[in-house]
Each structure stands twice: as structure tokens, then as C-alpha cells.
Design a protein around this motif. Structure first.
Motif, PDB file in Angstrom:
ATOM      1  N   ARG A   1      39.776  33.257  49.322  1.00 18.90           N
ATOM      2  CA  ARG A   1      39.713  34.044  48.085  1.00 18.90           C
ATOM      3  C   ARG A   1      39.201  35.457  48.364  1.00 18.90           C
ATOM      4  O   ARG A   1      39.719  36.439  47.820  1.00 18.90           O
ATOM      5  CB  ARG A   1      38.809  33.337  47.082  1.00 18.90           C
ATOM      6  CG  ARG A   1      38.712  34.036  45.733  1.00 18.90           C
ATOM      7  CD  ARG A   1      37.897  33.213  44.758  1.00 18.90           C
ATOM      8  NE  ARG A   1      37.797  33.864  43.462  1.00 18.90           N
ATOM      9  CZ  ARG A   1      37.136  33.370  42.430  1.00 18.90           C
ATOM     10  NH1 ARG A   1      36.525  32.182  42.548  1.00 18.90           N
ATOM     11  NH2 ARG A   1      37.089  34.022  41.291  1.00 18.90           N
ATOM     12  N   ALA A   2      38.185  35.565  49.239  1.00 16.31           N
ATOM     13  CA  ALA A   2      37.638  36.884  49.554  1.00 16.31           C
ATOM     14  C   ALA A   2      38.629  37.713  50.375  1.00 16.31           C
ATOM     15  O   ALA A   2      38.752  38.930  50.176  1.00 16.31           O
ATOM     16  CB  ALA A   2      36.320  36.723  50.315  1.00 16.31           C
ATOM     17  N   VAL A   3      39.336  37.063  51.293  1.00 19.48           N
ATOM     18  CA  VAL A   3      40.339  37.783  52.083  1.00 19.48           C
ATOM     19  C   VAL A   3      41.452  38.294  51.172  1.00 19.48           C
ATOM     20  O   VAL A   3      41.905  39.442  51.291  1.00 19.48           O
ATOM     21  CB  VAL A   3      40.902  36.873  53.192  1.00 19.48           C
ATOM     22  CG1 VAL A   3      42.055  37.561  53.916  1.00 19.48           C
ATOM     23  CG2 VAL A   3      39.816  36.492  54.186  1.00 19.48           C
ATOM     24  N   ARG A   4      41.887  37.447  50.264  1.00 15.60           N
ATOM     25  CA  ARG A   4      42.960  37.848  49.347  1.00 15.60           C
ATOM     26  C   ARG A   4      42.511  39.000  48.451  1.00 15.60           C
ATOM     27  O   ARG A   4      43.292  39.925  48.169  1.00 15.60           O
ATOM     28  CB  ARG A   4      43.393  36.649  48.517  1.00 15.60           C
ATOM     29  CG  ARG A   4      44.601  36.923  47.624  1.00 15.60           C
ATOM     30  CD  ARG A   4      45.180  35.640  47.071  1.00 15.60           C
ATOM     31  NE  ARG A   4      44.174  34.850  46.378  1.00 15.60           N
ATOM     32  CZ  ARG A   4      44.387  33.622  45.895  1.00 15.60           C
ATOM     33  NH1 ARG A   4      45.572  33.053  46.048  1.00 15.60           N
ATOM     34  NH2 ARG A   4      43.429  32.967  45.275  1.00 15.60           N
ATOM     35  N   HIS A   5      41.242  38.961  48.024  1.00 19.07           N
ATOM     36  CA  HIS A   5      40.721  40.047  47.189  1.00 19.07           C
ATOM     37  C   HIS A   5      40.674  41.355  47.984  1.00 19.07           C
ATOM     38  O   HIS A   5      41.089  42.415  47.479  1.00 19.07           O
ATOM     39  CB  HIS A   5      39.332  39.696  46.672  1.00 19.07           C
ATOM     40  CG  HIS A   5      38.712  40.792  45.852  1.00 19.07           C
ATOM     41  ND1 HIS A   5      39.103  41.073  44.553  1.00 19.07           N
ATOM     42  CD2 HIS A   5      37.721  41.693  46.151  1.00 19.07           C
ATOM     43  CE1 HIS A   5      38.404  42.096  44.096  1.00 19.07           C
ATOM     44  NE2 HIS A   5      37.559  42.486  45.038  1.00 19.07           N
ATOM     45  N   ALA A   6      40.175  41.295  49.220  1.00 15.55           N
ATOM     46  CA  ALA A   6      40.111  42.496  50.057  1.00 15.55           C
ATOM     47  C   ALA A   6      41.512  43.060  50.290  1.00 15.55           C
ATOM     48  O   ALA A   6      41.728  44.279  50.248  1.00 15.55           O
ATOM     49  CB  ALA A   6      39.440  42.171  51.384  1.00 15.55           C
ATOM     50  N   ALA A   7      42.466  42.171  50.525  1.00 16.89           N
ATOM     51  CA  ALA A   7      43.844  42.615  50.747  1.00 16.89           C
ATOM     52  C   ALA A   7      44.405  43.268  49.497  1.00 16.89           C
ATOM     53  O   ALA A   7      45.073  44.314  49.566  1.00 16.89           O
ATOM     54  CB  ALA A   7      44.712  41.440  51.174  1.00 16.89           C
ATOM     55  N   GLY A   8      44.148  42.656  48.338  1.00 18.70           N
ATOM     56  CA  GLY A   8      44.651  43.228  47.096  1.00 18.70           C
ATOM     57  C   GLY A   8      44.083  44.601  46.811  1.00 18.70           C
ATOM     58  O   GLY A   8      44.808  45.514  46.389  1.00 18.70           O
ATOM     59  N   GLU A   9      42.782  44.774  47.073  1.00 19.48           N
ATOM     60  CA  GLU A   9      42.152  46.073  46.842  1.00 19.48           C
ATOM     61  C   GLU A   9      42.678  47.136  47.802  1.00 19.48           C
ATOM     62  O   GLU A   9      42.779  48.310  47.461  1.00 19.48           O
ATOM     63  CB  GLU A   9      40.630  45.933  46.989  1.00 19.48           C
ATOM     64  CG  GLU A   9      39.967  45.118  45.887  1.00 19.48           C
ATOM     65  CD  GLU A   9      40.082  45.798  44.540  1.00 19.48           C
ATOM     66  OE1 GLU A   9      39.736  46.996  44.446  1.00 19.48           O
ATOM     67  OE2 GLU A   9      40.534  45.145  43.567  1.00 19.48           O
ATOM     68  N   ALA A  10      43.003  46.696  49.028  1.00 22.25           N
ATOM     69  CA  ALA A  10      43.466  47.650  50.040  1.00 22.25           C
ATOM     70  C   ALA A  10      44.972  47.879  49.994  1.00 22.25           C
ATOM     71  O   ALA A  10      45.481  48.777  50.671  1.00 22.25           O
ATOM     72  CB  ALA A  10      43.074  47.146  51.431  1.00 22.25           C
ATOM     73  N   GLY A  11      45.699  47.077  49.227  1.00 19.16           N
ATOM     74  CA  GLY A  11      47.152  47.210  49.185  1.00 19.16           C
ATOM     75  C   GLY A  11      47.843  46.551  50.356  1.00 19.16           C
ATOM     76  O   GLY A  11      48.929  46.980  50.774  1.00 19.16           O
TER      77      GLY A  11
END
Length: 564
Positions: free
Chosen positions: A205-215
Motif C-alpha cells: 500500500r505504501a509503495v503504491r501510494h509513493a508511486a501514485g504521488e510520483a507519477g
């Protein structure tokens, strides 16, 4: 060495070809004869898929990331050969309609394998100095809660932002960008260990959030190897208007005299145009002012990137700025005299540029408009980045490629890019044949995801024994044939007294002698084995491959069809 008599058809390839021709509505009564054998013009005894993968470089390229050759656990080369056979049969039908006396076509699984390693072969044989470094390194990403993931970005700033959010050292993220970006061409990705550790500390979940924020696009790897149901390799949507033109007589080749205009990049799109060119079409590339930046990516062969040249040689070029009105007018002028327009633009770009099918078909009635994408419409209007490795992960292909005792991670060989280009070209051929028969042009849609579904797969991941992996010898590797893989006692007996009781010990004995020592002994025992190619430059030098390869500024596969 002369290859022994081959079976008329490799079974898996034959089934893929038949399905492809059914999809193209090729009538069974007038369907051209096509033959698919194992070796074709390659002068080696190649009895099955595993032998072809070993001899023709697939095991080497797929295994680069791990530092040792490894088979694909699917019949990849056979699937490619099936698509090539269907392309050849459609080309025969087109050629007949244009006045050529064609009856059938022949191809082989070996030629399909060589076509699959085209860009790697070009890079390996380019006379660049120094040679391209190829250090082992895999992209295996496992989160803290045990989720295997794959992620993608084509933007270095987004890459840096993603790792910053996961707490990775900025200097290591900077060092990692180049091998990550180049893995499409090198099939290996040596990254700093700290990047893998940063992912391992974070839950999915945290990896997916970081990816979403970074594009950055991130997906969980699908562990079910069976392909998604109901995905067609390509679709053809006929345009309502008819063209009054009669098929122009062909020159020497089935597509001789036909013109293709392409605006493509990377592998999938250029390979589709490359196939059409090999079948005789005149192909013009649209490139941005100053040329495609991929032309300058090492290794260099002559004055151009070897990898770029491998898929784009002998195409003419028009440099056009598609973002301007003047540039779009130039495209319409080119298309007005063309038979095919081909692109692999990102979703929505054709409409944004006002160069979609509806725009161009008004300029050229009867046009075949082909769009090759990553995902098609399978993941909605805003899908993840449509690149090879994400598609392998999402489609289940990554899981199917490896046996059950290995992690289900994508191969760093661009498997879906290659098949994606071939499937796109196949759809174009079907559309050209439809235009000849009905007078209607049409839109051809294909994707990397639809191409992945072409590869036959089992419902469960395969189980391998030590005999299914290449055996290390004193000077290389041997891939055992089908009889040897199921008769371990006979393999063990060859290595000396007492070995039959301990298979692991007997396989270690293969390391004591060179490959040339073991192959005749296996043959005497009625077992086949194929030396594994561990350096693609060896293919260019080997007499056995002279009928399938040619060399100019780099080595490249010859056209994989023999028409009769």
C-alpha cells in the motif's frame, strides 16, 4: 553439419498459425499451404522448442539478468513461428490477388527465435569500442507484506521522486536510473541493493501510494499463469466507405508497390513496419525534427544505433513536427498516397494531434489505419504505462515464463514487444486482404496485452527437475533433449560408475569436461542435447547460421519466409 529431416510442422506453432488465419477469415478451402519446421535454414539438429531456445540465443538473453542461460517455460519461439506462418499465408493471398503466382510459404521456429533476438544480436555484433557492458542484475521487487510488484516510469525525475518517497539514498537512485532505463535493450538491470531494500521495508500500500504521488506506474505481479480470457490478438473495424481502386499489380514481393507511413518508437511499432518492409512494402518513418533520439543510443553500428538500425534499416524518413498545423498537413499529404498508416502512440495522442482514424481516412479512402498500444482498452481510459514488463506482470505471462520454484517476475527480454509488433503487422495484412476483397479500409487495433495472450500456457506453473535447466560443462552449457529430460538414469550413467544412484553428483560431473566431450556420448546413448549459445557473436560466426543471418554494419536475421 546438415540438419536431419524435420517434421512438417511444429505442433504448437501450427495451432497458433491456424488460429491466426481463422481470425483473419482466411477461407479454409483456398488457404495457402504453410509449413513450419524446427530448424529451417539453420544447419543444426533442433528437435524441439528447448533446443531452438538454446541454439538461437533466447536462453542466453533471457538468462542475462541471472548471469546464466535459462529456458523460457513457455513455447515462445513456437508462438512467434505460428504468427510468422500466418503472416506468410496472408501475404500469399495478397500476392495472388495482385498477380503473383504464389502457392505456399515455409518458415521455422529457429527463424522465429532469431527474429526475437534481433536487437540484441545487432548490439552484440556492432563494431562499437568499447563493447557494451552487460553485468547481471534482476528486477525482483518484493514488498514488506510479501507482494511481488513491477513498476515503470520513462521519466528520470519521477524515478528520483519515487525513491525519495521510499527513503532510498538519492545517490543510489541516481546510479540506478541508467541500468533501469536501458534494461529494455540489455535484458539485465544491475541496481544498487539499497533500492531493493527500500521496497522490502514498505508494504504494498505504501509503495503504491509513493508511486501514485510520483507519477510512477506500479502493479502487483499476477501469479496465475493462464492468460486472460476473451482477448483477441487484434481487431479489425472496417470503414463504411469503399474505395474504387483496384489492387495495384505487385512487383516481385507480395507487398511490393504498397506504401506504409509509420510514426513509431521503441520496439513494437518499428518491428511491425520492419515486417511489412520485409514483405516488400515501401515504409516511410515520421520522425521529429532532428531525427529519432534513439538513433544515438550506443552501441553504434556505422553512424546509427545498432538496436535502432536493426528494426528501421531501409526505411525512408520524413522529419515532421506533428504538434504544428504545417506538420499535420504534411502527414495528410504523405497518407494521401499511402496504403497503411501505423503508430504506437500513447493513449489519446492520436485524437490530441487530430491524426486519428477518422481524420486520416477522409484523406485516403481505403486506408488501413493501425494503432498498436500497450493495453488496448482492457484497463480503461487511463491505464498504467504500456510497456513490456508491466504487461508481462499483469497478464500472467511473467508467472508462466518461470517454473514453480522460481519467483514469478518478468523476463527482461522484451517478449511482448516482439510479439506485439508481429501481431500488429498480422492485423495489417488481414486488413489489406479485406480491402482487396471488399473495397473497405479499416482500423486495426492491437496491444502488448493482446499479444501476450497469443502464447499458449498451462493453467498451473510448470514443475522442473534439474534436467530441465541447462547443464554446466567445463566450457559452457548443454540443454538436454526431451528423451534425456525424462530419463535421468540414462543421463547419470553416461557420467561414470556409481553416478546413477546420485543424480545431483552425476550432473556436477558434467562440469569436469567440455561440451564437445559430452555431446557424442549422449548421442551414443540415444539422447539429444544442444550446446547453449552464450555469446550472440558466435551466431554471426557459425557456418550453421549462414542461411538465416547476414552481416552489414551488424548482424541481422534474413526475412523468415520462403515463398513458393
Amino acid at each position: 553439419m546438415t540438419a536431419p529431416p524435420q517434421p512438417v510442422e511444429a505442433a504448437v506453432a501450427g495451432r497458433v498459425a491456424a488460429r491466426a488465419l481463422d481470425l483473419a477469415n482466411a477461407p479454409k478451402s483456398g488457404r495457402p499451404q504453410y509449413a513450419i519446421d524446427w530448424a529451417g535454414p539453420v544447419g543444426l539438429p533442433l528437435p524441439d522448442e528447448r533446443a531452438v531456445q538454446a541454439a538461437c540465443g533466447i536462453m542466453h538473453v533471457h538468462g542475462r539478468a541471472a548471469g546464466r542461460p535459462a529456458p523460457l517455460a513457455v513455447d515462445y519461439a513456437s508462438a512467434v513461428a505460428g504468427v510468422l506462418a500466418a503472416q506468410g499465408a496472408l501475404a500469399v493471398l495478397i500476392g495472388r490477388s495482385r498477380g503473383l503466382a504464389l502457392h505456399g510459404v515455409r518458415t521455422s521456429v529457429a527463424q522465429a527465435a532469431l527474429l526475437s533476438v534481433t536487437q540484441y544480436l545487432a548490439a552484440a555484433t556492432a563494431a562499437d569500442d568499447p563493447p557494451e557492458p552487460l553485468a547481471p542484475g534482476e528486477c525482483v521487487w518484493l514488498t514488506a507484506d510479501g507482494v511481488h510488484i513491477e513498476f515503470e516510469t520513462l521519466d528520470p525525475l519521477r524515478w528520483q521522486d519515487f525513491w525519495r518517497r521510499l527513503g532510498a539514498p538519492p545517490a543510489d537512485a541516481g546510479r540506478g536510473w541508467r541500468p533501469f532505463q536501458q534494461r529494455f535493450g540489455t535484458a539485465c538491470c544491475p541496481l544498487p541493493a539499497s533500492l531493493h531494500e527500500a521496497v522490502a521495508r514498505a508494504p504494498f500500500r505504501a509503495v503504491r501510494h509513493a508511486a501514485g504521488e510520483a507519477g510512477v506506474s506500479v502493479l502487483a505481479v499476477r501469479e496465475d499463469p493462464f492468460p486472460p480470457i476473451g482477448i483477441r490478438p487484434w481487431t479489425l473495424t472496417p470503414f463504411p466507405e469503399r474505395t474504387a481502386e483496384r489492387p495495384a499489380p505487385a512487383t516481385e514481393a507480395p507487398l511490393g508497390g504498397l506504401r506504409v507511413v509509420e510514426s513509431t518508437r521503441r520496439v513494437q511499432g518499428p518491428l511491425a513496419g520492419h515486417v511489412l518492409r520485409m514483405l516488400g512494402a515501401d515504409v516511410m518513418r515520421i520522425e521529429p525534427p532532428g531525427g529519432d533520439p534513439m538513433r544515438g543510443i550506443p552501441p553504434i553500428a556505422g553512424t546509427c544505433s545498432a538496436r535502432f538500425s536493426a528494426l528501421n534499416a531501409d526505411k525512408t524518413v520524413a522529419e515532421i513536427d506533428l504538434t504544428t498545423e504545417a506538420g499535420r498537413r504534411e502527414v495528410h499529404e504523405l497518407v494521401s498516397g499511402a496504403d497503411v498508416f501505423l503508430h504506437n502512440w500513447a493513449p489519446g495522442k492520436a485524437a490530441q494531434l487530430r491524426l486519428d482514424a477518422d481524420d486520416l481516412r477522409r484523406t485516403r479512402p481505403g486506408l488501413v489505419y493501425a494503432g498498436a498500444s500497450g493495453w488496448g482498452d482492457a484497463l480503461g481510459p487511463t491505464p498504467p504505462v504500456g510497456t513490456d514488463f508491466l504487461v508481462q506482470a499483469r497478464s500472467g505471462l511473467a508467472a508462466a515464463l518461470r517454473p514453480a520454484d522460481e519467483l514469478p517476475v518478468p523476463s527482461l527480454m522484451t517478449l511482448t514487444d516482439i510479439l506485439g509488433g508481429l501481431v500488429s503487422a498480422q492485423g495489417v495484412l488481414a486488413a489489406l486482404l479485406t480491402r482487396i476483397r471488399t473495397g473497405h479500409g479499416g482500423r486495426v487495433d492491437s496491444s502488448l496485452l493482446s499479444a501476450a495472450a497469443v502464447i499458449p500456457r498451462r493453467r498451473r506453473r510448470v514443475e522442473w527437475t534439474p534436467l530441465d535447466r541447462p547443464l554446466r560443462t567445463a566450457d559452457g552449457y548443454l540443454a538436454l533433449g526431451p528423451e534425456a529430460r525424462v530419463r535421468p538414469e540414462r543421463v547419470a550413467r553416461i557420467t561414470g560408475p556409481g553416478a546413477a544412484s546420485d543424480l545431483a553428483a552425476s550432473l556436477l560431473r558434467f562440469r569436469l569436461r567440455p561440451t564437445g566431450f559430452w555431446t557424442p556420448r549422449l548421442r551414443e546413448a540415444g539422447l539429444t542435447a544442444t550446446p547453449v549459445c552464450t555469446d550472440l557473436r558466435d551466431l554471426a560466426r557459425a557456418p550453421a547460421f549462414r542461411g538465416a543471418l547476414a552481416t552489414a554494419e551488424h548482424t541481422y536475421p534474413l526475412a523468415p519466409w520462403e515463398f513458393s
